[in-house]
Motif scaffolding. Structure first.
Motif: not given
Length: 289
Positions: A1-13, A15-24
């Motif tokens: 499973m890809p290694y994703v630091p906690a701050p990156v996970s927080t940022g992805l969550r 982004l998913s709410a406000v800019a899904p294409p960028l989050a992807v």
């Protein structure tokens, strides 16, 4: 499973709410991030240190191999998972040696002591074939997590091995993406977008990667004596995938455990005993040679 630091996970969550294409797009980059090599656990150090080391070339990267036991004995190949290393399977080495078998393993590209920056199931398959050519033949292969997926696909491609044990393997590309989204906290509704983006940007000349990396659609051949091992409390390779893999291989066996999760299943004495019993059992008379 890809290694994703906690701050990156927080940022992805966020982004998913406000800019899904960028989050992807950001998630697709994180999808390939292996992170720093895993350390050798103290419990595995003695087995790790006594291995005979060599290296093989895999796509221009140097993949470190490890061998234990008598070179004249039938050998078993052990294949580790994502963000792991050969030493994580050390608990199987001594019991397999005691059963009269040689043991070979390797650090995948971008893992352990091998070179490289990223790895997919396809690179892991290429490493399996290269190690087979350099250190084989093998009587059996045992794969954990991504290693079980890659080894199963290598067998479907014709790797000449008669026995296979898959421990906590994911069913394929889509299952990996599903687990990635769940573990970083991104909405499941972005699954198709993420899969499509990763497939378009996949670092390979293989087309239809999403369908290619699918162990249900490309199952282990029926003539390979196969055991699937899955824990009911695995949060990475969800338990629902194991029955699909089992059903795709007529004559295969399924061993389920509880309370061990994704990695501790490798250390369980009952699981270790089952793996050894499977790879040393007489083959059915119907097995093709």
């Amino acid at each position: 499973m890809p290694y994703v630091p906690a701050p990156v996970s927080t940022g992805l969550r966020a982004l998913s709410a406000v800019a899904p294409p960028l989050a992807v797009r950001v998630a697709a980059r994180a999808f390939w991030h292996v992170g720093p090599p895993a350390d050798v656990r103290p419990a595995d150090r003695a087995v790790h240190e006594r291995a005979e080391r060599r290296a093989v070339d895999v796509g221009g990267e140097q993949v470190v191999t490890y061998r234990w036991g008598d070179r004249r004995a039938p050998a078993v190949l052990l294949v580790h998972g994502w963000k792991s290393r050969a030493s994580r399977l050390a608990g199987l080495v001594t019991p397999l040696e005691a059963a009269g078998l040689g043991v070979v393993s390797f650090d995948g590209v971008a893992h352990g002591e091998s070179t490289g920056r990223r790895m997919s199931a396809l690179e892991h398959m290429a490493a399996i074939r290269a190690v087979h050519d350099a250190e084989g033949p093998f009587a059996a292969v045992v794969g954990h997590s991504l290693g079980g997926l890659a080894a199963g696909l290598a067998l479907a491609d014709g790797l000449p091995v008669d026995r296979f044990v898959s421990v906590a393997a994911m069913t394929g590309f889509d299952a990996i993406a599903e687990s990635f989204l769940r573990l970083v906290g991104m909405p499941a509704g972005l699954h198709e977008r993420l899969c499509d983006h990763v497939e378009r940007t996949f670092p390979s000349d293989v087309r239809d990667v999403r369908s290619r990396i699918d162990l249900v659609a490309h199952p282990v051949p029926e003539h390979v004596a196969t055991l699937f091992v899955q824990d009911d409390d695995d949060r990475m390779s969800l338990p629902g995938g194991a029955p699909l893999l089992h059903a795709a291989v007529p004559g295969s066996s399924l061993l389920t455990t509880r309370g061990l999760g994704h990695t501790r299943v490798l250390d369980d004495p009952a699981v270790v005993a089952a793996v050894v019993a499977h790879v040393t059992a007489p083959l059915p008379l119907t097995v093709r040679r």
